[in-house]
Design a protein around this motif. Structure first.
Motif, PDB file in Angstrom:
ATOM      1  N   LEU A 182       1.093  -1.198  -0.042  1.00 51.41           N
ATOM      2  CA  LEU A 182      -0.162  -0.059  -0.222  1.00 51.41           C
ATOM      3  C   LEU A 182       1.003   1.149  -0.273  1.00 51.41           C
ATOM      4  O   LEU A 182       0.445   2.275  -0.337  1.00 51.41           O
ATOM      5  CB  LEU A 182      -1.100   0.121   1.209  1.00 51.41           C
ATOM      6  CG  LEU A 182      -1.962  -1.051   1.430  1.00 51.41           C
ATOM      7  CD1 LEU A 182      -2.895  -0.934   2.538  1.00 51.41           C
ATOM      8  CD2 LEU A 182      -3.103  -1.020   0.107  1.00 51.41           C
ATOM      9  N   TYR A 183       2.074   1.108   0.498  1.00 47.98           N
ATOM     10  CA  TYR A 183       2.936   2.390   0.619  1.00 47.98           C
ATOM     11  C   TYR A 183       4.402   2.136  -0.533  1.00 47.98           C
ATOM     12  O   TYR A 183       4.636   3.251  -0.861  1.00 47.98           O
ATOM     13  CB  TYR A 183       3.538   2.305   1.965  1.00 47.98           C
ATOM     14  CG  TYR A 183       2.148   2.500   2.968  1.00 47.98           C
ATOM     15  CD1 TYR A 183       1.548   3.690   3.148  1.00 47.98           C
ATOM     16  CD2 TYR A 183       1.682   1.521   3.712  1.00 47.98           C
ATOM     17  CE1 TYR A 183       0.277   3.797   3.799  1.00 47.98           C
ATOM     18  CE2 TYR A 183       0.666   1.646   4.555  1.00 47.98           C
ATOM     19  CZ  TYR A 183       0.162   2.609   4.594  1.00 47.98           C
ATOM     20  OH  TYR A 183      -1.179   2.754   5.301  1.00 47.98           O
ATOM     21  N   ASP A 184       4.795   1.048  -0.616  1.00 43.51           N
ATOM     22  CA  ASP A 184       6.112   0.956  -1.316  1.00 43.51           C
ATOM     23  C   ASP A 184       5.985   1.089  -2.584  1.00 43.51           C
ATOM     24  O   ASP A 184       6.883   1.499  -3.334  1.00 43.51           O
ATOM     25  CB  ASP A 184       6.796  -0.399  -0.934  1.00 43.51           C
ATOM     26  CG  ASP A 184       6.112  -1.522  -1.622  1.00 43.51           C
ATOM     27  OD1 ASP A 184       5.187  -1.340  -2.464  1.00 43.51           O
ATOM     28  OD2 ASP A 184       6.517  -2.685  -1.206  1.00 43.51           O
ATOM     29  N   GLY A 185       4.641   1.014  -3.151  1.00 43.69           N
ATOM     30  CA  GLY A 185       4.555   1.473  -4.448  1.00 43.69           C
ATOM     31  C   GLY A 185       4.278   2.984  -4.656  1.00 43.69           C
ATOM     32  O   GLY A 185       4.056   3.675  -5.905  1.00 43.69           O
ATOM     33  N   ALA A 186       4.495   3.761  -3.831  1.00 45.24           N
ATOM     34  CA  ALA A 186       4.394   5.264  -3.907  1.00 45.24           C
ATOM     35  C   ALA A 186       3.210   5.842  -4.158  1.00 45.24           C
ATOM     36  O   ALA A 186       3.266   7.131  -4.626  1.00 45.24           O
ATOM     37  CB  ALA A 186       5.718   5.918  -4.626  1.00 45.24           C
ATOM     38  N   THR A 187       2.081   5.406  -4.487  1.00 41.84           N
ATOM     39  CA  THR A 187       0.891   5.672  -4.711  1.00 41.84           C
ATOM     40  C   THR A 187       0.447   6.844  -3.785  1.00 41.84           C
ATOM     41  O   THR A 187      -0.262   7.562  -4.363  1.00 41.84           O
ATOM     42  CB  THR A 187      -0.175   4.541  -4.827  1.00 41.84           C
ATOM     43  OG1 THR A 187      -0.240   3.843  -3.804  1.00 41.84           O
ATOM     44  CG2 THR A 187       0.045   3.605  -5.878  1.00 41.84           C
ATOM     45  N   THR A 188       0.379   6.509  -2.583  1.00 42.77           N
ATOM     46  CA  THR A 188      -0.123   7.612  -1.822  1.00 42.77           C
ATOM     47  C   THR A 188       0.543   8.989  -2.134  1.00 42.77           C
ATOM     48  O   THR A 188       0.073  10.001  -1.610  1.00 42.77           O
ATOM     49  CB  THR A 188       0.010   7.306  -0.123  1.00 42.77           C
ATOM     50  OG1 THR A 188       1.565   7.075   0.209  1.00 42.77           O
ATOM     51  CG2 THR A 188      -0.684   5.915   0.021  1.00 42.77           C
ATOM     52  N   ALA A 206     -14.166   5.975   4.865  1.00 40.56           N
ATOM     53  CA  ALA A 206     -14.508   5.520   3.778  1.00 40.56           C
ATOM     54  C   ALA A 206     -13.519   6.129   2.432  1.00 40.56           C
ATOM     55  O   ALA A 206     -13.133   5.503   1.388  1.00 40.56           O
ATOM     56  CB  ALA A 206     -15.941   5.643   3.067  1.00 40.56           C
ATOM     57  N   VAL A 207     -13.039   7.305   2.692  1.00 40.08           N
ATOM     58  CA  VAL A 207     -12.112   7.758   1.775  1.00 40.08           C
ATOM     59  C   VAL A 207     -10.713   7.175   1.797  1.00 40.08           C
ATOM     60  O   VAL A 207      -9.991   7.020   0.834  1.00 40.08           O
ATOM     61  CB  VAL A 207     -11.944   9.516   1.992  1.00 40.08           C
ATOM     62  CG1 VAL A 207     -10.765  10.184   1.073  1.00 40.08           C
ATOM     63  CG2 VAL A 207     -13.401  10.288   1.726  1.00 40.08           C
ATOM     64  N   ARG A 208     -10.536   6.957   2.972  1.00 38.52           N
ATOM     65  CA  ARG A 208      -9.002   6.121   3.217  1.00 38.52           C
ATOM     66  C   ARG A 208      -9.129   4.839   2.519  1.00 38.52           C
ATOM     67  O   ARG A 208      -8.255   4.414   1.947  1.00 38.52           O
ATOM     68  CB  ARG A 208      -8.952   6.067   4.697  1.00 38.52           C
ATOM     69  CG  ARG A 208      -7.488   5.402   5.165  1.00 38.52           C
ATOM     70  CD  ARG A 208      -6.825   5.548   6.352  1.00 38.52           C
ATOM     71  NE  ARG A 208      -7.595   5.267   7.498  1.00 38.52           N
ATOM     72  CZ  ARG A 208      -7.766   3.910   8.015  1.00 38.52           C
ATOM     73  NH1 ARG A 208      -6.868   3.085   7.540  1.00 38.52           N
ATOM     74  NH2 ARG A 208      -8.252   3.564   8.927  1.00 38.52           N
ATOM     75  N   ALA A 209     -10.260   4.147   2.743  1.00 41.31           N
ATOM     76  CA  ALA A 209     -10.787   2.915   2.037  1.00 41.31           C
ATOM     77  C   ALA A 209     -10.358   2.817   0.751  1.00 41.31           C
ATOM     78  O   ALA A 209      -9.826   2.222   0.040  1.00 41.31           O
ATOM     79  CB  ALA A 209     -11.769   2.376   2.374  1.00 41.31           C
ATOM     80  N   VAL A 210     -11.341   3.946  -0.196  1.00 38.30           N
ATOM     81  CA  VAL A 210     -11.139   3.997  -1.578  1.00 38.30           C
ATOM     82  C   VAL A 210      -9.821   4.028  -2.057  1.00 38.30           C
ATOM     83  O   VAL A 210      -9.330   3.930  -2.981  1.00 38.30           O
ATOM     84  CB  VAL A 210     -12.277   4.945  -1.941  1.00 38.30           C
ATOM     85  CG1 VAL A 210     -11.643   6.464  -1.896  1.00 38.30           C
ATOM     86  CG2 VAL A 210     -12.748   4.533  -3.297  1.00 38.30           C
ATOM     87  N   GLU A 211      -9.093   5.210  -1.127  1.00 37.75           N
ATOM     88  CA  GLU A 211      -7.588   5.438  -1.660  1.00 37.75           C
ATOM     89  C   GLU A 211      -6.707   4.040  -1.649  1.00 37.75           C
ATOM     90  O   GLU A 211      -5.916   3.873  -2.474  1.00 37.75           O
ATOM     91  CB  GLU A 211      -6.977   6.664  -0.717  1.00 37.75           C
ATOM     92  CG  GLU A 211      -7.559   7.770  -0.903  1.00 37.75           C
ATOM     93  CD  GLU A 211      -6.911   8.979   0.257  1.00 37.75           C
ATOM     94  OE1 GLU A 211      -7.043  10.148  -0.021  1.00 37.75           O
ATOM     95  OE2 GLU A 211      -6.684   8.489   1.234  1.00 37.75           O
TER      96      GLU A 211
END
Length: 366
Positions: free
Chosen positions: A175-181, A204-209
């Motif tokens: 969830l983090y090492d792909g640098a998507t956030t 729900a916004v955190r979930a959809v992200e």
């Protein structure tokens, strides 16, 4: 092994200035000397500007350019320091290097890494983030950069030990090492808006992200599997994780990973549709941005020579399908993300309102 056409319910699009953006990204990489000469030559050929142009097809050109340059910089870190460099097998040393880079992002004026090319590029990126975004967006960008750095140190610990993580741990790491956030604040900057805190902090916004991050990184693992198997230290790919932890064959792992991303993508669509319906105009724009991020990553992934590897061609799909292999409504059974399905709507629900508006409504009702 051939990758079958992947499910995608999101239409493709690309920024009209994609060729110019890609050319300028190549020039930016040369001006800041990102990575070694050989790594930089390869990265410039990957059409990273086209990736940004697909993610932000209607975005402000200067922010789309910022994203393109930033993604190339991220590959300079990920390929040069983590996956291909010796630091990627020494988590302690890598943590020190990344913490110094993080300090450069936090305080560009600090006299640190003055002769370092990655630090030079990061100072330029930081200045542009501050120019094009709000103070809050810049702070979130730096915070997400910290998440990315922290996760790649976790990756390095597995490379150092030669171990394959569990599926739950790998999912959390991915969830983090792909640098998507780190891209999320740029999606707002590209269209000149900012989500209100009451919407941003909505569960729900955190979930959809996170669902978007899952689909993007699972797609990346599926499309990069051929390339990665040719390299040493093939430990950090969902197919390898499924083969190791589940005792699956390579084909079975591919089928399982595709089913997982299909189920999550279906849940993402349902939740994004819901948030678009009940949220503010900014929320609708943000959901559109997440959709473009997913589809843009897919289109770039099946076209970039980073993954097609023409010298040793990968059997990647050239089309997408409108039918998922798994449209189930149940959680995947991965502990780290099972809570997502708690917030996926099953029926109509109330419109999102700010805490202040809610209080004012209560006062008026009295």
């Amino acid at each position: 092994m051939a990758v079958p056409p992947l499910f995608s319910p999101i239409p493709p699009a690309i920024h009209p200035q994609h060729e110019q953006i890609d050319a300028r990204t190549g020039a930016w990489a040369e001006s800041h000397r990102i990575g070694s000469d050989e790594l930089r030559r390869r990265l410039v050929q990957h059409e990273i500007g086209a990736f940004a142009a697909r993610v932000m097809p209607q975005g402000r050109e200067e922010v789309t350019q910022l994203m393109a340059d930033f993604v190339l910089w991220l590959f300079g870190v990920d390929d040069g320091c983590c996956e291909e460099g010796d630091l990627g097998r020494h988590p302690g040393e890598l943590a020190g290097t990344l913490h110094r880079l993080l300090r450069v992002a936090q305080s560009p004026e600090a006299p640190l890494l003055l002769d370092d090319t990655l630090a030079s590029g990061l100072r330029d990126l930081r200045a542009r983030v501050e120019e094009y975004g709000t103070a809050s967006q810049a702070a979130r960008w730096i915070g997400h950069l910290r998440e990315y750095f922290f996760s790649v140190v976790w990756e390095a610990s597995h490379r150092s030990a030669g171990t394959v993580p569990s599926l739950s741990d790998y999912t959390l790491m991915r969830l983090y090492d792909g640098a998507t956030t780190v891209v999320f604040p740029l999606l707002e900057m590209a269209h000149g808006y900012e989500l209100q805190p009451y919407e941003r902090d909505y569960r729900a916004v955190r979930a959809v992200e996170e669902m978007a991050s899952f689909v993007i990184t699972w797609d990346n693992d599926i499309l990069s599997d051929h390339k990665e198997r040719a390299q040493r230290g093939y430990y950090l790919n969902v197919l390898r994780v499924l083969e190791t932890s589940g005792g699956l064959s390579r084909q079975e792992a591919m089928t399982t990973a595709i089913a997982q991303r299909d189920r999550v993508l279906m849940a993402f669509v349902r939740l994004a549709d819901h948030l678009s319906a009940v949220g503010s105009p900014q929320m609708r724009q943000y959901m559109a941005g997440l959709r473009s991020f997913i589809r843009g990553s897919q289109d770039w992934g099946v076209n970039s020579i980073r993954y097609t590897t023409p010298d040793d061609p990968a059997a990647l799909p050239t089309v997408f399908t409108s039918t998922p292999t798994d449209g189930g409504h149940e959680p995947l059974g991965i502990d780290a993300v099972s809570w997502w399905w708690d917030v996926v709507p099953t029926g109509p629900s109330a419109r999102l309102v700010s805490p202040r508006s809610r209080r004012e409504g209560l006062i008026a009702a009295r």
